[in-house]
Design a protein around this motif. Structure first.
Motif, PDB file in Angstrom:
ATOM      1  N   ILE A 592       0.856  -1.193   0.000  1.00 19.32           N
ATOM      2  CA  ILE A 592       0.000   0.000   0.000  1.00 19.32           C
ATOM      3  C   ILE A 592       0.889   1.239   0.000  1.00 19.32           C
ATOM      4  O   ILE A 592       1.513   1.573   1.006  1.00 19.32           O
ATOM      5  CB  ILE A 592      -0.939   0.030   1.229  1.00 19.32           C
ATOM      6  N   GLY A 593       0.958   1.882  -1.132  1.00 17.02           N
ATOM      7  CA  GLY A 593       1.705   3.125  -1.233  1.00 17.02           C
ATOM      8  C   GLY A 593       0.787   4.324  -1.111  1.00 17.02           C
ATOM      9  O   GLY A 593      -0.399   4.202  -0.791  1.00 17.02           O
ATOM     10  N   GLU A 622      -9.601   0.554  -7.712  1.00 13.98           N
ATOM     11  CA  GLU A 622      -8.597   0.444  -8.778  1.00 13.98           C
ATOM     12  C   GLU A 622      -7.204   0.220  -8.190  1.00 13.98           C
ATOM     13  O   GLU A 622      -6.772   0.935  -7.285  1.00 13.98           O
ATOM     14  CB  GLU A 622      -8.597   1.719  -9.618  1.00 13.98           C
ATOM     15  N   GLY A 623      -6.499  -0.815  -8.693  1.00 11.41           N
ATOM     16  CA  GLY A 623      -5.144  -1.094  -8.247  1.00 11.41           C
ATOM     17  C   GLY A 623      -5.055  -2.013  -7.056  1.00 11.41           C
ATOM     18  O   GLY A 623      -3.949  -2.327  -6.590  1.00 11.41           O
ATOM     19  N   VAL A 624      -6.190  -2.483  -6.534  1.00  9.42           N
ATOM     20  CA  VAL A 624      -6.193  -3.375  -5.367  1.00  9.42           C
ATOM     21  C   VAL A 624      -6.670  -4.751  -5.808  1.00  9.42           C
ATOM     22  O   VAL A 624      -7.825  -4.918  -6.223  1.00  9.42           O
ATOM     23  CB  VAL A 624      -7.102  -2.825  -4.243  1.00  9.42           C
ATOM     24  N   SER A 625      -5.763  -5.744  -5.738  1.00  8.49           N
ATOM     25  CA  SER A 625      -6.119  -7.112  -6.120  1.00  8.49           C
ATOM     26  C   SER A 625      -6.877  -7.786  -4.988  1.00  8.49           C
ATOM     27  O   SER A 625      -6.939  -7.262  -3.857  1.00  8.49           O
ATOM     28  CB  SER A 625      -4.855  -7.907  -6.428  1.00  8.49           C
ATOM     29  N   LEU A 626      -7.454  -8.955  -5.278  1.00 10.60           N
ATOM     30  CA  LEU A 626      -8.195  -9.683  -4.258  1.00 10.60           C
ATOM     31  C   LEU A 626      -7.269 -10.112  -3.123  1.00 10.60           C
ATOM     32  O   LEU A 626      -7.636 -10.051  -1.951  1.00 10.60           O
ATOM     33  CB  LEU A 626      -8.873 -10.904  -4.888  1.00 10.60           C
ATOM     34  N   THR A 627      -6.043 -10.510  -3.474  1.00 12.18           N
ATOM     35  CA  THR A 627      -5.076 -10.916  -2.447  1.00 12.18           C
ATOM     36  C   THR A 627      -4.729  -9.747  -1.536  1.00 12.18           C
ATOM     37  O   THR A 627      -4.681  -9.875  -0.301  1.00 12.18           O
ATOM     38  CB  THR A 627      -3.797 -11.452  -3.104  1.00 12.18           C
ATOM     39  N   LEU A 628      -4.489  -8.583  -2.144  1.00 15.22           N
ATOM     40  CA  LEU A 628      -4.164  -7.397  -1.343  1.00 15.22           C
ATOM     41  C   LEU A 628      -5.363  -6.963  -0.512  1.00 15.22           C
ATOM     42  O   LEU A 628      -5.209  -6.542   0.639  1.00 15.22           O
ATOM     43  CB  LEU A 628      -3.723  -6.261  -2.257  1.00 15.22           C
TER      44      LEU A 628
END
Length: 637
Positions: A592-593, A622-628
């Motif tokens: 997470i930036g 946007e930019g966040v995958s399921l794993t993240l």
């Protein structure tokens, strides 16, 4: 002023241009003395150095002038606006100054298909309709309630309006016609909006006439239910107009401002009452500064009125999108304005000779000044004068109580002051939560009132969390590191420390290091149960502690200032803590930036919203995958 300096200034002003502009006078220390405007800079500024035709107040000011600055403007109107901006920003001691605290509310009808009724402050735009201004929020709320009761316009936010599936409570109590669920057509609602608009513009008779015609039409068409609704509206509107005993509908008074000056025991109040569409909307009191002559006398009411009119109307008319509405066509005054004179002014306030012309140009219409009104306007003026005296009485009582407290504190501490207006107290407090987000506050009491514009917060860093002594040392070092450069009026006579012997010792060490008088320090140690009246005053110069008791006026002032410092510190600390927690908890998550963090907070409205979101909702950003998203969810839970 020496003769050589006077002669130098006399020669220097000869080089000024004969153009409109603003001039500023300064003393030897560089402090502002006076701000003025001129149609002809050369003629006006040189008039101060002729040694003739100067009032005692102006003569006193001229004796302090060491230098001056000028700014050329294109027109006299621009010069007047710049002058008022500088007066409010710099607060010169030889200018009349009205506190710039006006943010007038309006009644707004939005430009939607089904317009929304609301109160509004701020810049206006062409998409909506605005009615006002109103002197205070109560007047706006009262008008909105009338319009709700009579015309049943919607007041809900657009997000609520679009998502209603059934009428709300306002419809059930007959305050809204429920356009959200189609209870009436766009045309029917537009007719209600048009009638409300005419009501706000003061055309009450036409509104009543239209409602009566509609009622009879529905009655003849056997639409008795709708006729009954209109009958109730007429009754409500008639009741409202009867209650508004200050209306002048029959007299056709329209839009009027009533401005009255009152004096009492050395204090002055300017009371502004507003009439819009024939309805008296209430008033607001102003207490100007800079009204004394060199001999201590108050300036004439005409000069005070001119200063108010210039500062109140012209700047806003130029800068506020609703400026044209701010200047009504009639200004009723309880004193005549002084007649236009020569460029050499006999007063302290350098106001334009053609103030009337400038108002006309700025408003785009003819402005009429009346000081001997008749009929309803005479009644309004008498009421404005009475309200000004009431406001003065209230202020005198409040000021008297504050002055009594200040006088008691000066006596208790044995301070040597020329007057209470020279008493300056700076108070420090430390606030944190178990060492987190430590902040210090400094609040200022001066000129017999709290000076919120001089409050300061200090972020405390590089100390052991929870070390209040180190925090107090740091804030005092930062506050007084350059105390030698402070002008005399900014040097405190009392430094209040919220704390006991430990905090007072820290303060003593810091002031000793800087070579300051440790006799300034007064610690406020809390009593049992932290109750006001049980505090003990602790000193750093060897004086015995004082327990003044709950009935002490001096202790009440100390407690007031101490509590304000605590309030100011804790609000800053909470904001800092909330920000730190929000950033840190998301920053701890790998992957997470700054950009992803910003998108998450924007989508869910803050960290709490992110924590309440499901894994699937987080992954939709946007930019966040399921794993993240799963990782974020686990971290926040």
């Amino acid at each position: 002023m020496s003769n050589s300096l006077f002669e130098t200034l006399q020669q220097d002003v000869k080089r000024l241009p004969g153009l409109p502009g603003v001039y500023r006078f300064f003393d030897e220390a560089g402090n502002i003395l006076y701000v003025g405007k001129a149609r002809n800079l050369k003629k006006r500024v040189s008039s101060y150095f002729q040694r003739t035709q100067l009032s005692p107040r102006i003569e006193l000011m001229v004796g302090k002038i060491a230098r001056y600055e000028t700014t050329v403007t294109r027109t006299e109107t621009e010069a007047l606006i710049l002058e008022n901006n500088l007066i409010k920003e710099l607060a010169p001691p030889f200018n009349i100054l009205f506190r710039d605290d006006k943010s007038y509310p309006y009644v707004m009808l939005t430009g939607h298909e089904y317009p929304r009724l609301a109160s509004y402050r701020g810049k206006v735009d062409k998409r909506n309709q605005y009615f006002g201004p109103f002197p205070n929020s109560w007047a706006v709320r009262n008008s909105v309630q009338i319009l709700q009761k009579v015309f049943r316009l919607r007041t809900c936010e657009d997000s609520v309006f679009k998502n209603r599936s059934r009428p709300c409570l306002l419809h059930q109590i007959h305050r809204c016609s429920a356009p959200c669920v189609g209870r009436l057509s766009v045309e029917q609602y537009a007719q209600d909006v048009a009638q409300a608009t005419r009501f706000l513009e003061g055309d009450h008779r036409r509104v009543l006439s239209e409602l009566e015609k509609e009622m009879h039409a529905h009655s003849e068409a056997m639409e008795f239910e709708m006729a009954a609704v209109l009958r109730d509206r007429i009754a409500d509107l008639s009741s409202v107009l009867q209650q508004q005993s200050m209306d002048a509908v029959a007299d056709g008074e329209g839009d009027v401002d009533i401005i009255a000056v009152a004096q009492m025991e050395g204090m002055v109040c300017v009371n502004l009452a507003m009439v819009r569409g024939g309805r008296h909307l209430g008033d607001r009191a102003y207490f100007p500064k800079g009204l004394r002559t060199a001999s201590g006398d108050l300036l004439p009411p005409s000069e005070i009125l001119e200063a108010f009119i210039a500062q109140h109307y012209l700047e806003d008319a130029a800068n506020d999108g609703a400026g044209a509405n701010l200047i009504p066509p009639v200004l009723v005054l309880n004193h005549p304005l002084k007649s236009a004179g020569d460029d050499v002014r006999q007063s302290s306030d350098d106001l334009p000779e053609d103030l009337h012309d400038l108002l006309n140009a700025q408003a785009g219409k003819k402005i009429t000044f009346l000081h001997q009104p008749q009929g309803q306007r005479r009644h309004w003026l008498a009421m404005a004068e009475g309200n000004a005296k009431i406001a003065l009485t209230k202020r005198l009582v409040e000021t008297g109580g504050q002055l009594a407290r200040a006088r008691a504190l000066v006596d208790v501490l044995g301070l040597d002051l020329e007057g209470l207006e020279h008493l300056r107290i700076e108070c420090f407090d430390i606030s944190h939560t178990s060492g987190e987000a430590t902040q210090a506050s400094c609040v200022v009491y001066a000129k017999n009132a709290m000076q919120s514009g001089e409050y300061r917060r200090f972020n405390i860093n590089d100390i052991t969390p929870g070390d209040d002594y180190a925090a107090m040392r740091q804030v005092l070092q930062r506050r007084y590191a350059n105390f030698q450069e402070l002008p005399p009026e900014k040097m405190p006579q009392v430094i209040l420390i919220d704390g006991g012997k430990g905090q007072v010792e820290m303060a003593r060490q810091v002031l000793t290091e800087f070579g300051m008088d440790v006799g300034l320090i007064v610690g406020v140690a809390k009593g049992e149960g932290r109750k006001v009246g049980l505090e003990t005053l602790i000193f750093a110069d060897g004086r015995k502690p004082l327990e003044l008791g709950i009935d002490s006026a001096a202790l009440l002032l100390v407690a007031q200032i101490r509590d304000e410092a605590h309030r100011f510190a804790i609000t800053g600390m909470r904001a800092k803590r909330a920000k730190a927690r929000t950033v840190s908890r998301l920053e701890e998550i790998e992957g997470i930036g700054a950009k992803r963090r910003q998108k998450l907070l924007a989508r869910f409205g803050g960290l709490k919203g992110v924590a309440n979101a499901s894994i699937e909702e987080i992954a939709s950003v946007e930019g966040v995958s399921l794993t993240l998203a799963e990782q974020i969810y686990r971290q926040l839970h």
